[in-house]
Design an enzyme around this catalytic site. Structure first.
Site, PDB file in Angstrom:
ATOM      1  N   ASP A  28       0.659  -1.024   0.142  1.00 56.03           N
ATOM      2  CA  ASP A  28      -0.072  -0.079   0.029  1.00 56.03           C
ATOM      3  C   ASP A  28       0.857   1.221   0.011  1.00 56.03           C
ATOM      4  O   ASP A  28       1.892   1.280   0.541  1.00 56.03           O
ATOM      5  CB  ASP A  28      -0.887  -0.184   1.480  1.00 56.03           C
ATOM      6  CG  ASP A  28      -2.230   1.034   1.123  1.00 56.03           C
ATOM      7  OD1 ASP A  28      -2.305   1.344  -0.087  1.00 56.03           O
ATOM      8  OD2 ASP A  28      -2.692   1.149   2.046  1.00 56.03           O
ATOM      9  N   ARG A  41      -1.009   9.616  -9.753  1.00 57.47           N
ATOM     10  CA  ARG A  41      -1.121   8.289  -8.970  1.00 57.47           C
ATOM     11  C   ARG A  41      -0.526   7.224  -9.638  1.00 57.47           C
ATOM     12  O   ARG A  41       0.231   6.534  -9.152  1.00 57.47           O
ATOM     13  CB  ARG A  41      -2.408   7.967  -8.673  1.00 57.47           C
ATOM     14  CG  ARG A  41      -3.144   9.146  -7.594  1.00 57.47           C
ATOM     15  CD  ARG A  41      -4.709   8.576  -7.253  1.00 57.47           C
ATOM     16  NE  ARG A  41      -4.644   7.171  -6.799  1.00 57.47           N
ATOM     17  CZ  ARG A  41      -4.335   6.879  -5.544  1.00 57.47           C
ATOM     18  NH1 ARG A  41      -4.390   7.698  -4.577  1.00 57.47           N
ATOM     19  NH2 ARG A  41      -4.454   5.678  -5.350  1.00 57.47           N
ATOM     20  N   HIS A  45       2.050   3.838  -9.029  1.00 58.64           N
ATOM     21  CA  HIS A  45       1.862   2.509  -9.094  1.00 58.64           C
ATOM     22  C   HIS A  45       3.046   2.032  -9.871  1.00 58.64           C
ATOM     23  O   HIS A  45       3.512   0.933  -9.696  1.00 58.64           O
ATOM     24  CB  HIS A  45       0.620   2.318 -10.031  1.00 58.64           C
ATOM     25  CG  HIS A  45      -0.840   2.651  -9.023  1.00 58.64           C
ATOM     26  ND1 HIS A  45      -0.835   2.066  -7.850  1.00 58.64           N
ATOM     27  CD2 HIS A  45      -1.763   3.371  -9.418  1.00 58.64           C
ATOM     28  CE1 HIS A  45      -1.765   2.406  -7.389  1.00 58.64           C
ATOM     29  NE2 HIS A  45      -2.542   3.460  -8.395  1.00 58.64           N
ATOM     30  N   GLU A  75     -12.063  -4.766  -4.306  1.00 57.87           N
ATOM     31  CA  GLU A  75     -12.739  -3.298  -4.120  1.00 57.87           C
ATOM     32  C   GLU A  75     -12.132  -2.430  -5.089  1.00 57.87           C
ATOM     33  O   GLU A  75     -12.720  -1.115  -5.204  1.00 57.87           O
ATOM     34  CB  GLU A  75     -12.714  -2.937  -2.685  1.00 57.87           C
ATOM     35  CG  GLU A  75     -13.808  -3.493  -1.665  1.00 57.87           C
ATOM     36  CD  GLU A  75     -13.487  -5.130  -1.496  1.00 57.87           C
ATOM     37  OE1 GLU A  75     -12.289  -5.456  -1.592  1.00 57.87           O
ATOM     38  OE2 GLU A  75     -14.148  -5.988  -1.488  1.00 57.87           O
ATOM     39  N   TRP A  77     -11.670  -2.125  -8.126  1.00 56.17           N
ATOM     40  CA  TRP A  77     -12.585  -1.911  -9.131  1.00 56.17           C
ATOM     41  C   TRP A  77     -13.403  -0.572  -9.182  1.00 56.17           C
ATOM     42  O   TRP A  77     -13.764   0.062 -10.192  1.00 56.17           O
ATOM     43  CB  TRP A  77     -13.597  -2.907  -9.757  1.00 56.17           C
ATOM     44  CG  TRP A  77     -12.972  -4.282 -10.078  1.00 56.17           C
ATOM     45  CD1 TRP A  77     -12.724  -5.621  -9.603  1.00 56.17           C
ATOM     46  CD2 TRP A  77     -12.224  -4.597 -11.206  1.00 56.17           C
ATOM     47  NE1 TRP A  77     -12.235  -6.531 -10.004  1.00 56.17           N
ATOM     48  CE2 TRP A  77     -11.705  -6.088 -11.324  1.00 56.17           C
ATOM     49  CE3 TRP A  77     -11.913  -3.882 -12.334  1.00 56.17           C
ATOM     50  CZ2 TRP A  77     -11.074  -6.514 -12.357  1.00 56.17           C
ATOM     51  CZ3 TRP A  77     -11.334  -4.521 -13.562  1.00 56.17           C
ATOM     52  CH2 TRP A  77     -10.926  -5.936 -13.448  1.00 56.17           C
ATOM     53  N   LEU A 139      11.227 -20.406  -4.907  1.00 55.61           N
ATOM     54  CA  LEU A 139      10.124 -19.512  -4.313  1.00 55.61           C
ATOM     55  C   LEU A 139       8.963 -19.670  -5.138  1.00 55.61           C
ATOM     56  O   LEU A 139       8.795 -19.594  -6.423  1.00 55.61           O
ATOM     57  CB  LEU A 139      10.405 -18.030  -4.242  1.00 55.61           C
ATOM     58  CG  LEU A 139       9.702 -17.070  -3.636  1.00 55.61           C
ATOM     59  CD1 LEU A 139       9.857 -16.808  -2.223  1.00 55.61           C
ATOM     60  CD2 LEU A 139       9.467 -15.833  -4.342  1.00 55.61           C
ATOM     61  N   ARG A 198      -5.041  -2.219   8.947  1.00 59.68           N
ATOM     62  CA  ARG A 198      -6.280  -3.266   8.563  1.00 59.68           C
ATOM     63  C   ARG A 198      -6.010  -4.047   7.416  1.00 59.68           C
ATOM     64  O   ARG A 198      -4.819  -4.009   6.478  1.00 59.68           O
ATOM     65  CB  ARG A 198      -7.496  -2.381   8.214  1.00 59.68           C
ATOM     66  CG  ARG A 198      -7.235  -1.284   6.998  1.00 59.68           C
ATOM     67  CD  ARG A 198      -8.350  -0.482   6.279  1.00 59.68           C
ATOM     68  NE  ARG A 198      -8.147   0.523   5.544  1.00 59.68           N
ATOM     69  CZ  ARG A 198      -7.962   1.666   5.781  1.00 59.68           C
ATOM     70  NH1 ARG A 198      -8.384   2.169   7.174  1.00 59.68           N
ATOM     71  NH2 ARG A 198      -7.557   2.711   4.939  1.00 59.68           N
ATOM     72  N   SER A 200      -8.052  -4.977   4.741  1.00 59.02           N
ATOM     73  CA  SER A 200      -8.607  -4.629   3.442  1.00 59.02           C
ATOM     74  C   SER A 200      -9.065  -5.797   2.663  1.00 59.02           C
ATOM     75  O   SER A 200      -8.701  -5.807   1.435  1.00 59.02           O
ATOM     76  CB  SER A 200      -7.687  -3.736   2.651  1.00 59.02           C
ATOM     77  OG  SER A 200      -7.330  -2.403   3.604  1.00 59.02           O
TER      78      SER A 200
HETATM   79  C1  IPE Z   1      -5.583  -2.768  -0.177  1.00 54.71           C
HETATM   80  O1  IPE Z   1      -5.122  -1.227  -0.227  1.00 54.71           O
HETATM   81  C2  IPE Z   1      -5.329  -3.305  -1.560  1.00 54.71           C
HETATM   82  C3  IPE Z   1      -4.134  -3.591  -2.181  1.00 54.71           C
HETATM   83  C4  IPE Z   1      -2.819  -3.042  -1.523  1.00 54.71           C
HETATM   84  C5  IPE Z   1      -3.787  -4.180  -3.601  1.00 54.71           C
HETATM   85  P1  IPE Z   1      -6.284  -0.029  -0.436  1.00 54.71           P
HETATM   86  O2  IPE Z   1      -5.477   0.857  -0.679  1.00 54.71           O
HETATM   87  O3  IPE Z   1      -7.234  -0.603  -1.436  1.00 54.71           O
HETATM   88  O4  IPE Z   1      -6.922  -0.495   0.980  1.00 54.71           O
HETATM   89  P2  IPE Z   1      -7.974   0.496   1.746  1.00 54.71           P
HETATM   90  O5  IPE Z   1      -9.022   1.190   0.839  1.00 54.71           O
HETATM   91  O6  IPE Z   1      -7.056   1.679   2.247  1.00 54.71           O
HETATM   92  O7  IPE Z   1      -8.286  -0.317   2.919  1.00 54.71           O
HETATM   93  C1  IPE Z   2      -1.401   0.374  -3.248  1.00 53.62           C
HETATM   94  O1  IPE Z   2      -1.496   1.952  -3.253  1.00 53.62           O
HETATM   95  C2  IPE Z   2      -1.988  -0.211  -4.786  1.00 53.62           C
HETATM   96  C3  IPE Z   2      -3.183  -0.499  -5.055  1.00 53.62           C
HETATM   97  C4  IPE Z   2      -4.212  -0.544  -4.036  1.00 53.62           C
HETATM   98  C5  IPE Z   2      -3.832  -1.071  -6.184  1.00 53.62           C
HETATM   99  P1  IPE Z   2      -2.578   2.681  -3.233  1.00 53.62           P
HETATM  100  O2  IPE Z   2      -3.119   2.964  -4.498  1.00 53.62           O
HETATM  101  O3  IPE Z   2      -3.711   2.370  -2.479  1.00 53.62           O
HETATM  102  O4  IPE Z   2      -2.085   4.017  -2.556  1.00 53.62           O
HETATM  103  P2  IPE Z   2      -2.641   5.029  -1.428  1.00 53.62           P
HETATM  104  O5  IPE Z   2      -3.188   4.209  -0.427  1.00 53.62           O
HETATM  105  O6  IPE Z   2      -3.706   5.731  -2.086  1.00 53.62           O
HETATM  106  O7  IPE Z   2      -1.550   5.694  -0.866  1.00 53.62           O
HETATM  107 MG    MG Z   3      -4.278   2.398  -0.503  1.00 55.83          MG
END
Ligand code: IPE
Ligand code: IPE
Ligand code: MG
Length: 247
Positions: A28, A41, A45, A75, A77, A139, A198, A200
């Site tokens: 995350d 953003r 990624h 989620e 999506w 692995l 959390r 998630s």
């Molecule tokens: C969890 O991160 C999902 C992934 C890292 C793929 P999110 O950014 O989607 O989680 P929330 O929305 O903060 O709970």
């Molecule tokens: C995690 O990074 C990647 C995915 C959930 C796809 P985020 O895109 O959730 O990054 P933040 O939480 O917005 O910083």
């Molecule tokens: Mg996130």
């Protein structure tokens, strides 16, 4: 009763963890990383995606046997269209650029989650990558893409019902065989980057006795030093599995 108590206070070696067999990571913080640099953003990624290959190497070098990476949740999506399209296209790029190199490193790639909602070409490329690496003995890398713990549990139940499994045959090990992670041991250590505390919707069934490690470091900055710190923290845990320990 007393005899029984004696036997359950005996300390099995598994309660003193060394190197986790299975590490799972909630990667995350890509968005916040980009935001801090004044970038879109998707740049976050991209940076997060290019961090993956070195992290795989670090964990493999530390002797970890299974690594699960949460890359896209059921989620996710709901994010803006262009972000979802960008994430799908990054997955396509990674498969194209990294599959051969993973194969050479003897890595076995698994997909955990749904494939049916991904574009057809991407599905074909994923199947090719899985087939190419399926007999590798190093692995095991599980990519959780379009993965959700609740979706996984519901799909398992539906499949058990379709197969006519009767209630008295539903055991934990039978259920395990219907999960996307069938054949993969439960994660010993779950790492979450970027400070959130959390799950998630990650590995809800499998995480029953996992150890958690959270760091405020954003995923693109998670490096070899962070890997070492997480593994050191794990070594100091005492896994009780509901028992009473003597020390
Ligand atoms: C969890 O991160 C999902 C992934 C890292 C793929 P999110 O950014 O989607 O989680 P929330 O929305 O903060 O709970
Ligand atoms: C995690 O990074 C990647 C995915 C959930 C796809 P985020 O895109 O959730 O990054 P933040 O939480 O917005 O910083
Ligand atoms: Mg996130």
């Amino acid at each position: 009763m007393q005899l029984r108590q004696k036997s359950i206070t005996k300390k099995p070696s598994s309660l003193k963890p060394q190197v986790p067999i299975h590490v799972a990571i909630i990667m995350d913080g890509n968005g916040r990383w980009a935001e801090r640099q004044g970038l879109p953003r998707l740049a976050g990624h991209r940076a997060g995606t290019s961090n993956i290959s070195r992290i795989i190497r670090f964990f493999a070098n530390h002797g970890v046997s299974y690594l699960t990476l949460y890359a896209f949740s059921t989620e996710n999506w709901a994010r803006p269209d262009h972000e979802v399209r960008g994430l799908l296209s990054l997955l396509g790029e990674v498969i194209h650029e990294e599959t051969q190199s993973l194969h050479k490193q003897n890595v076995r790639v698994r997909h955990v989650g749904r494939l049916d909602r991904l574009p057809q070409q991407l599905q074909r490329n994923i199947y090719d990558g899985l087939a190419l690496t399926k007999d590798n003995t190093g692995l095991t890398l599980c990519i959780a893409f379009d993965y959700g713990g609740r979706d996984e549990i519901l799909e398992a139940i539906k499949e058990m019902l379709r197969n006519g499994i009767s209630p008295e045959h539903v055991t934990e090990s039978v259920f395990h065989n219907y999960l996307y992670t069938r054949g993969v041991p439960d994660p010993d250590l779950i790492i979450r980057t970027a400070g959130e505390l959390r799950l998630s919707n990650f590995l809800l069934w499998q995480s029953a006795y996992s150890e958690y490690y959270c760091t405020s470091t954003l995923w693109p900055d998670f490096d070899s030093n962070e890997v070492r710190q997480a593994l050191d923290a794990y070594k100091n845990r005492r896994r009780r599995f509901g028992r009473v320990l003597e020390d």
